[in-house]
Design an enzyme around this catalytic site. Structure first.
Site, PDB file in Angstrom:
ATOM      1  CG  ASP A   1       3.444  -5.461  10.542  1.00 62.89           C
ATOM      2  OD1 ASP A   1       2.589  -6.115  10.523  1.00 62.89           O
ATOM      3  OD2 ASP A   1       3.421  -5.293   9.435  1.00 62.89           O
TER       4      ASP A   1
ATOM      5  CB  VAL B   1      10.478  -4.987  -2.447  1.00 61.90           C
ATOM      6  CG1 VAL B   1      11.526  -5.338  -2.414  1.00 61.90           C
ATOM      7  CG2 VAL B   1       9.688  -3.712  -1.237  1.00 61.90           C
TER       8      VAL B   1
ATOM      9  CB  SER C   1      -0.768   0.570   1.607  1.00 63.52           C
ATOM     10  OG  SER C   1      -0.220  -0.134   2.557  1.00 63.52           O
ATOM     11  CG  LEU C   2       2.679   2.777   3.507  1.00 61.32           C
ATOM     12  CD1 LEU C   2       3.129   2.770   4.678  1.00 61.32           C
ATOM     13  CD2 LEU C   2       0.841   3.727   3.274  1.00 61.32           C
TER      14      LEU C   2
END
Length: 549
Positions: free
Chosen positions: A272, A123, A119-120
């Protein structure tokens, strides 16, 4: 500004659609069954439809077991970040603008197809000049502006909910939105994530079973992060044949111990550790990456959470209640008897599933937060983050070694951490600090006592209440006096208009001018007085009391 109001309408429409479901936890309701699961599925899909930023917000919301129903938290925990990748031309533009050189000059090779798109950021695999394989994390164009706009809208709505609803006064949605904003903005600064990777590498150095990639600072900026490439298998893809070839239990136990050390020794939690961020490397180690979300625990909070978690794992419900009350904030409607009963049932249910894959340690912490909220006790957000971390760890351990008794590993390591805390409490450095405080008190006490006795002997001892004139009490008394005076004026004008009604006056359209004028003035003043009472008078916030620290 037009975009802001358009976005506000979209978010408000979304919240109104699920307002009854979101209010269920505060009313003590717990809907279950297929219908609730369908609503949770629809909620997560609509949340993702609001944009990539809300996917990350949904994952952050899953750490707040006090805000969402249980089934919804479970659905958000599995919310995937796989979104459509950004066109490579935009990726190239971001990398070249951030590094200040052409892509071909900085890297020997750079794959156009991303390894993953979240979402941000997304890679890409690349090779540095010299042949070293790296992973390059590139921020999505325009995501910072979108996140800021969305968080501004949520902050405005949360502030109104806090002022206008009982749930807002109980939960403080504005504080939750502020925490999410800080977390998201920190995660959007990839230099902060690179620093987190370095500290995480240092913390996990005593555990050779674990690997954290090293960041490459020469190719890292606020929007581009370059780190060692972690290549391996996802823990969710390990088959039965692979487990027969290797025992993954030591890896799972090392992972649990390492994360407990992070929380209760170093005071930082990699919040996370879900299966998507952990790989089994070819050399048998566990690779951990994506350190954008880090929670910090001060020393005193570490000790409090350690005692609470150990009491919960050992099934001591009374001690759980005592520790929770000591770190929480008791609201005006705090029901202690109901809270003790609810926590006792929760801990007993946890103990009953000791030999089964039932209520995990992380789920226990999240459920404890939910019960506390329903009973009028607001617990710190740190407990939610700890619960989410433990929940994800349990999932990873089940993927590595399904038969592993994670609870026993947690309990055993917590006991060793208690011993470490006791040794640190009696360390020479801490004892020296306590002795200095005692010295200051011992040598300062005679002088302070002499000063107090002198004041008493000379009859100059005074007791002064500071802040009374500036307090809300004086302000409210002035409001009362002003409204009484205004009410008397309105009443006098009404009486005067009635008395002059019979006096032969100058008339207009058959109405006496003086009496009509006095009546209109009285009506306007009376209406202003009523509107002021309705619009400006606020109900006092619920009384809050912190537990003994």
């Amino acid at each position: 500004m037009t975009a802001y109001w358009k976005r506000s309408g979209q978010i408000l429409q979304f919240l109104m659609r699920y307002r009854r479901d979101l209010a269920a936890p505060f009313a003590g309701e717990a809907a279950t069954g297929a219908d609730d699961r369908q609503r949770a599925q629809a909620f997560s899909e609509d949340l993702a439809a609001l944009g990539p930023a809300f996917v990350k917000i949904g994952q952050l919301l899953s750490t707040h077991g006090d805000v969402l129903p249980a089934a919804w938290v479970e659905r958000l925990e599995s919310l995937q970040e796989d979104v459509a990748p950004v066109d490579f031309a935009q990726v190239r533009a971001v990398v070249e603008a951030e590094l200040g050189v052409r892509l071909s000059h900085a890297f020997e090779a750079f794959d156009e197809q991303p390894l993953g798109s979240a979402s941000l950021a997304q890679v890409h695999r690349a090779v540095l000049r010299g042949g070293h394989a790296v992973a390059v994390k590139v921020q999505r164009p325009g995501i910072q502006e979108q996140v800021r706009c969305d968080m501004d809208v949520l902050a405005s709505l949360a502030g109104r909910l806090d002022r206008m609803t009982d749930a807002g006064r109980r939960i403080r949605f504005a504080d939750a939105v502020l925490d999410m904003r800080r977390t998201l903005m920190a995660e959007l600064d990839f230099r902060s994530e690179a620093e987190n990777l370095e500290r995480l590498r240092a913390y996990l150095e005593p555990y050779p079973e674990l690997f954290v990639p090293e960041p490459h600072w020469s190719f890292t900026t606020a929007r581009v992060l370059t780190m060692d490439l972690v290549e391996g298998d996802k823990v969710t893809t390990l088959g039965g044949i692979r487990r027969t070839e290797r025992d993954f239990a030591p890896l799972a136990e090392a992972l649990v111990r390492a994360y407990l050390d992070q929380a209760f020794v170093h005071g930082e939690i990699h919040a996370d550790p879900h299966p998507g961020n952990i790989r089994v490397l070819a050399d048998g180690r566990l690779g951990i990456f994506d350190a954008g979300m880090i929670a910090y625990l001060p020393p005193r909070r570490r000790s409090q959470l350690l005692k609470l978690l150990l009491a919960a794992v050992e099934g001591r419900g009374d001690d759980v209640v005592r520790e929770a009350v000591s770190i929480g904030t008791r609201l005006e409607d705090f029901d202690e008897e109901r809270y003790e009963r609810g926590v006792a049932q929760l801990v007993a249910r946890y103990a009953a599933h000791r030999t089964q894959r039932g209520l995990s340690e992380g789920r226990l912490m999240l459920e404890l937060t939910r019960v506390s909220t329903q009973c009028g006790l607001r617990l710190p957000a740190d407990l939610n983050l700890l619960g989410k971390t433990l929940f994800n760890l349990r999932h990873v351990c089940d993927c590595l070694e399904p038969g592993l008794d994670v609870r026993e590993s947690v309990e055993r390591h917590l006991e060793s951490l208690i011993g470490r805390h006791l040794r640190q409490a009696f360390s020479p450095a801490l004892l020296a600090g306590e002795l200095l405080d005692a010295e200051r008190l011992l040598f300062g006490l005679p002088r302070k006592l002499a000063d107090a006795l002198s004041l008493v002997a000379e009859n100059r001892l005074q007791l002064r209440v500071v802040g009374l004139r500036e307090s809300h009490l004086m302000e409210n008394l002035q409001k009362i006096a002003n409204r009484i005076a205004a009410g008397l004026v309105v009443a006098a004008l009404l009486v005067a208009s009635a008395l002059v009604m019979r006096v032969p006056p100058t008339q207009a359209s058959g109405y006496p001018l003086l009496a009509t004028g006095l009546f209109i003035v009285a009506a306007v003043l009376g209406l202003c007085l009523v509107l002021s009472s309705l619009l400006r008078d606020r109900r006092s916030p619920p009384r809050q009391q912190r537990g003994p620290q």
